[in-house]
Motif scaffolding. Structure first.
Motif, PDB file in Angstrom:
ATOM      1  N   THR A   1       0.761  -1.291  -0.084  1.00 17.60           N
ATOM      2  CA  THR A   1      -0.050   0.227  -0.139  1.00 17.60           C
ATOM      3  C   THR A   1       0.895   1.052   0.071  1.00 17.60           C
ATOM      4  O   THR A   1       0.334   2.414   0.036  1.00 17.60           O
ATOM      5  CB  THR A   1      -1.002   0.007   1.280  1.00 17.60           C
ATOM      6  N   ASN A   2       2.271   1.157  -0.047  1.00 17.32           N
ATOM      7  CA  ASN A   2       3.010   2.297   0.098  1.00 17.32           C
ATOM      8  C   ASN A   2       3.862   2.574  -1.025  1.00 17.32           C
ATOM      9  O   ASN A   2       4.428   3.712  -1.279  1.00 17.32           O
ATOM     10  CB  ASN A   2       4.082   2.059   1.216  1.00 17.32           C
ATOM     11  N   ALA A   3       4.010   1.635  -2.179  1.00 17.93           N
ATOM     12  CA  ALA A   3       4.772   1.742  -3.338  1.00 17.93           C
ATOM     13  C   ALA A   3       4.482   3.184  -4.193  1.00 17.93           C
ATOM     14  O   ALA A   3       5.412   3.774  -4.763  1.00 17.93           O
ATOM     15  CB  ALA A   3       5.191   0.644  -3.940  1.00 17.93           C
ATOM     16  N   TYR A   4       3.213   3.339  -4.289  1.00 16.83           N
ATOM     17  CA  TYR A   4       2.569   4.662  -5.040  1.00 16.83           C
ATOM     18  C   TYR A   4       1.373   5.110  -4.074  1.00 16.83           C
ATOM     19  O   TYR A   4       0.372   4.477  -3.811  1.00 16.83           O
ATOM     20  CB  TYR A   4       1.949   3.707  -6.272  1.00 16.83           C
ATOM     21  N   PRO A   5       1.532   6.309  -3.844  1.00 14.97           N
ATOM     22  CA  PRO A   5       0.579   7.220  -3.214  1.00 14.97           C
ATOM     23  C   PRO A   5      -0.956   6.969  -3.594  1.00 14.97           C
ATOM     24  O   PRO A   5      -1.205   6.997  -4.805  1.00 14.97           O
ATOM     25  CB  PRO A   5       0.984   8.484  -3.428  1.00 14.97           C
ATOM     26  N   GLY A   6      -1.692   6.623  -2.739  1.00 16.18           N
ATOM     27  CA  GLY A   6      -3.093   6.107  -2.899  1.00 16.18           C
ATOM     28  C   GLY A   6      -3.320   5.278  -3.887  1.00 16.18           C
ATOM     29  O   GLY A   6      -4.653   4.804  -4.223  1.00 16.18           O
ATOM     30  N   VAL A   7      -2.431   4.222  -3.958  1.00 13.13           N
ATOM     31  CA  VAL A   7      -2.526   2.877  -4.658  1.00 13.13           C
ATOM     32  C   VAL A   7      -2.418   1.703  -4.046  1.00 13.13           C
ATOM     33  O   VAL A   7      -1.552   1.541  -3.229  1.00 13.13           O
ATOM     34  CB  VAL A   7      -1.784   3.018  -5.960  1.00 13.13           C
ATOM     35  N   GLU A   8      -3.478   0.658  -3.846  1.00 15.92           N
ATOM     36  CA  GLU A   8      -3.405  -0.383  -3.088  1.00 15.92           C
ATOM     37  C   GLU A   8      -3.110  -1.707  -4.106  1.00 15.92           C
ATOM     38  O   GLU A   8      -3.818  -1.504  -5.150  1.00 15.92           O
ATOM     39  CB  GLU A   8      -4.554  -0.739  -2.394  1.00 15.92           C
ATOM     40  N   MET A   9      -2.086  -2.339  -3.828  1.00 19.90           N
ATOM     41  CA  MET A   9      -1.888  -3.477  -4.680  1.00 19.90           C
ATOM     42  C   MET A   9      -2.010  -4.713  -4.213  1.00 19.90           C
ATOM     43  O   MET A   9      -1.420  -5.068  -3.016  1.00 19.90           O
ATOM     44  CB  MET A   9      -0.365  -3.279  -5.481  1.00 19.90           C
ATOM     45  N   LEU A  10      -2.609  -5.753  -4.746  1.00 18.35           N
ATOM     46  CA  LEU A  10      -2.643  -7.164  -4.150  1.00 18.35           C
ATOM     47  C   LEU A  10      -2.347  -8.110  -5.153  1.00 18.35           C
ATOM     48  O   LEU A  10      -2.645  -8.019  -6.238  1.00 18.35           O
ATOM     49  CB  LEU A  10      -4.035  -7.370  -3.597  1.00 18.35           C
ATOM     50  N   ARG A  11      -1.548  -9.050  -4.826  1.00 22.83           N
ATOM     51  CA  ARG A  11      -1.306 -10.217  -5.774  1.00 22.83           C
ATOM     52  C   ARG A  11      -1.372 -11.642  -5.042  1.00 22.83           C
ATOM     53  O   ARG A  11      -0.834 -11.629  -3.966  1.00 22.83           O
ATOM     54  CB  ARG A  11       0.344 -10.038  -6.136  1.00 22.83           C
ATOM     55  N   THR A  12      -1.937 -12.176  -5.745  1.00 26.00           N
ATOM     56  CA  THR A  12      -2.124 -13.694  -5.195  1.00 26.00           C
ATOM     57  C   THR A  12      -1.479 -14.726  -6.389  1.00 26.00           C
ATOM     58  O   THR A  12      -2.055 -14.466  -7.601  1.00 26.00           O
ATOM     59  CB  THR A  12      -3.678 -14.187  -4.835  1.00 26.00           C
ATOM     60  N   THR A  13      -0.600 -15.353  -6.279  1.00 28.27           N
ATOM     61  CA  THR A  13      -0.133 -16.399  -7.229  1.00 28.27           C
ATOM     62  C   THR A  13      -0.108 -17.665  -6.545  1.00 28.27           C
ATOM     63  O   THR A  13       0.042 -18.201  -5.292  1.00 28.27           O
ATOM     64  CB  THR A  13       1.528 -15.894  -7.357  1.00 28.27           C
ATOM     65  N   ALA A  14      -0.441 -18.722  -7.385  1.00 25.64           N
ATOM     66  CA  ALA A  14      -0.499 -19.920  -6.895  1.00 25.64           C
ATOM     67  C   ALA A  14       0.111 -21.104  -8.174  1.00 25.64           C
ATOM     68  O   ALA A  14      -0.117 -20.808  -9.173  1.00 25.64           O
ATOM     69  CB  ALA A  14      -2.136 -20.338  -6.816  1.00 25.64           C
ATOM     70  N   LEU A  15       0.459 -22.341  -7.636  1.00 24.38           N
ATOM     71  CA  LEU A  15       0.662 -23.456  -8.333  1.00 24.38           C
ATOM     72  C   LEU A  15      -0.569 -24.352  -7.972  1.00 24.38           C
ATOM     73  O   LEU A  15      -0.602 -24.908  -7.047  1.00 24.38           O
ATOM     74  CB  LEU A  15       1.998 -24.139  -7.974  1.00 24.38           C
TER      75      LEU A  15
END
Length: 711
Positions: free
Chosen positions: A504-518
């Protein structure tokens, strides 16, 4: 620092004012009491014999050369730089050859070489080509190399100490080692007290020299810092640089490098002051660090090249030979480590090497097993981490590294929520690593290239999201160091391995969520790589999600209209200035696919999103006047102007090409109809078909008990 560590530190503080134990030489890696056993082991145990023969061969080569101690003048890889490296290795090799063979000629060579250094060292100024922004050395262009020099040399000196006359020892110590200690602790005091791998090497050099010269004050400083208050020094380094899982914050490449001074100095402490029980510190953390370092490799032994990494390094490097041997012999005799030692094909000619070689000869080795795991980052283990997903045996293993760790100090890259994907013994979605030709003097003296900052560190150089063509934290390392991602979920179930994290801090006002699976489905032999990348914002942004790939693009769901002339750079900064835009096409409303051929196997990435996408085909090389950048290719999914966006992709490994027989099988993907059914900040629903069978998955961000479900 937790209460237990404070108690341990207090114990160290009470012990160290007392004089060190009576001096016995040698007593670092090879102890005097064990010399007869190691001499016998060299005759009886194949791995130890091979290792010693290599050492002796190098020592004999050194004896045939003229003593050469040149005035330092060259940068990394230059003639004087390489000669001083040869000298410290010759000193260590000759010291070992002396102890095993008993031949005085090896000790005499070391004595002459060190007396030559003693006659010259105090005359030398700071190195004339010291690195910009780095603390200069006297022997080498940066002080780090001087510390490394002494770590090796003091071991060799310890091995021949009793074979050198007292008067020559006095000359060597008075005019070389003691002035060097002053340089390390006074002139290089900022580095000595720095929590960083440069500081670790300095501390190890000073502490080991203190033991060998019987100078307790140097040992005290090494353990507790220059102020001797425990705020810096060896224990503080262990406390602050490693997580409870044994992860070193600068990443696997530097974990390998930093482990050597950590374990060598620990061995010196153990031999001189065993009552301190240094190998038990922080619940045997050094042992964990070595095991974790091994797990941070692919099955070919190469370290995952995140951050400033040189991609050729494997666990066969000298640092891990030391680490594996000491972890097995001095901390915990794990039979899996013997398997690694066999693959390394050498051991240290030492007490630990004897133990490892003996137990290998007695058949005690067990296969080293790579396991899916979450490795936490930060001193308390709460600053994100690395997720490793693995499927298959070591001969043909799929492996996914998910990087949701902290910045990793100055060597860190701006790559929050980055992924690396391996299969069939090769990189599929690689990381660039560092832009550097190490010790190649013609390439900026072997130092990091300018492109390390303009390209390799930038977000676009990685397999993660870029917002508005800028890097995480606008490429400000100090700002990035203050923040870390959060791990949301990890599961190592063989048929459904999952790692998920939020930034949530890498870009102001931007939330990133990543889910990766095998995902393992019964219709397919190999697992599917599922990747769901969500981004949320109250404002419109351009979102770019690149997939850097190895191999050849052989098929796509859209027509490729490659530019045949007049290539233009994709942007002007944050790494975009180095990218050629080879093709740009609009994907169909329901997404599309790209197929890559790599190492005789096909990889098809199906993708879709909740808004229309542009697909850009990129290659690296723009604005590179010195031709420093390595060949790299990517396809990139771009959402030009949206607030919220969900990128969904599934990568299938399939088919085979037999170039000898000129046959191709399974060239077409069996996955089809990838759909994003629903997406918001709480939930994602998707489906796809495999050979006609529908698979539906649901990600529940608010329900850790049922985080991902097959419906």
């Amino acid at each position: 620092m937790n209460c237990l560590n404070k108690l341990v530190l207090c114990f160290f503080c009470l012990i160290f004012p007392v004089a060190l134990n009576a001096q016995v030489h040698p007593n670092i890696m090879l102890s005097k009491a064990n010399v007869p056993a190691v001499r016998k082991g060299v005759q009886n145990y194949p791995l130890l014999k091979t290792s010693y023969n290599k050492v002796k061969s190098e020592a004999d080569k050194a004896l045939k050369t003229i003593i050469n101690v040149p005035q330092p003048k060259d940068g990394g890889g230059g003639a004087t730089h390489e000669q001083h490296k040869k000298n410290y290795l010759a000193i260590l090799n000759c010291g070992l050859a002396y102890q095993i063979s008993g031949d005085q000629k090896y000790a005499d060579y070391i004595s002459k070489l060190l007396l030559t250094y003693a006659a010259e060292y105090e005359k030398w100024p700071l190195h004339p080509k010291r690195k910009e922004g780095h603390e200069g050395g006297k022997i080498f262009w940066q002080s780090l190399n001087d510390f490394v020099w002494q770590v090796y040399v003091i071991q060799g000196y310890d091995l021949v100490y009793d074979a050198i006359s007292p008067s020559d020892r006095k000359t060597i110590e008075t005019h070389l080692f003691l002035p060097m200690m002053k340089f390390f602790t006074v002139d290089c005091k900022p580095t000595f007290d720095k929590i960083h791998n440069h500081g670790t090497w300095n501390i190890a050099a000073v502490g080991m020299t203190g033991y060998v010269l019987n100078k307790p004050e140097y040992v005290q400083m090494a353990i507790k810092g220059s102020a001797k208050d425990g705020k810096t020094g060896y224990l503080a380094q262990i406390d602050q640089l490693f997580s409870p899982d044994g992860y070193y914050t600068e990443g696997p490449y530097y974990q390998r490098y930093a482990l050597l001074p950590f374990v060598i100095f620990a061995k010196a402490i153990q031999n001189h002051q065993p009552e301190l029980k240094i190998f038990q510190y922080r619940n045997q953390l050094l042992s964990k660090a070595i095991s974790t370092c091994l797990q941070l490799t692919y099955t070919d032994g190469a370290f995952f090249p995140i951050n400033d990494a040189i991609k050729d390094k494997t666990y066969e490097s000298a640092e891990l030979v030391y680490g594996v041997d000491l972890a097995y012999a001095d901390i915990k005799a794990q039979p899996e480590l013997l398997d690694v030692a066999q693959k390394q094909r050498e051991v240290i000619v030492s007490d630990a090497g004897l133990k490892v070689a003996t137990d290998i000869a007695q058949g005690k080795a067990k296969p080293f097993v790579y396991t899916p795991q979450l490795i936490t980052d930060g001193p308390s283990g709460n600053e994100g981490g690395l997720g490793i997903l693995r499927y298959g045996n070591n001969d043909d293993q799929q492996c996914l590294l998910f990087k949701a760790a902290s910045q990793g100090m100055g060597h860190g890259h701006f790559d929050r929520l980055n992924i690396l994907y391996y299969d069939n013994g090769v990189e599929v979605f690689p990381d660039y690593g560092a832009a550097r030709f190490i010790n190649i003097e013609a390439k900026k003296g072997g130092d990091y290239l300018p492109e390390n900052k303009t390209w390799a560190k930038q977000t676009i150089a990685h397999n993660t999201l870029v917002v508005d063509q800028s890097s995480n934290f606008k490429a400000n390392a100090d700002a990035a160091q203050q923040q870390h991602p959060d791990i949301l979920y990890f599961n190592a179930d063989p048929n459904l391995q999952v790692i998920s994290a939020k930034e949530t801090n890498a870009y102001p006002g931007v939330e990133m969520l990543r889910t990766t699976a095998l995902l393992k489905v019964k219709e397919l032999e190999k697992s599917l790589l599922l990747d769901v990348f969500q981004v949320h914002s109250a404002k419109d942004h351009q979102y770019d999600l690149p997939f850097w790939y190895k191999g050849h693009l052989v098929d796509a769901s859209f027509k490729l209209n490659g530019k045949t002339d007049n290539l233009k750079a994709l942007g002007t900064k944050y790494g975009y200035e180095h990218l050629w835009l080879n093709s740009e096409e609009r994907a169909a409303s329901n997404g599309g696919y790209v197929t890559i051929l790599n190492n005789k196997r096909f990889y098809t990435t199906h993708f879709t999103a909740d808004s229309s996408l542009m697909v850009k085909v990129l290659s690296l090389g723009a604005n590179d006047p010195d031709l420093n950048l390595l060949e790299s290719k990517a396809f990139m999914l771009t959402a030009p102007k949206v607030k919220d966006q969900t990128f969904v992709s599934i990568t299938e490994a399939h088919g085979q090409v037999n170039s000898v027989n000129e046959t191709t099988t399974g060239a077409s993907s069996t996955v089809s109809d990838l759909k994003l059914i629903y997406s918001d900040q709480n939930q994602v629903k998707l489906s796809f078909k495999v050979k006609g069978k529908i698979y539906s998955y649901q990600i529940n961000y608010q329900n850790k008990e049922k985080f991902i479900q097959l419906n």
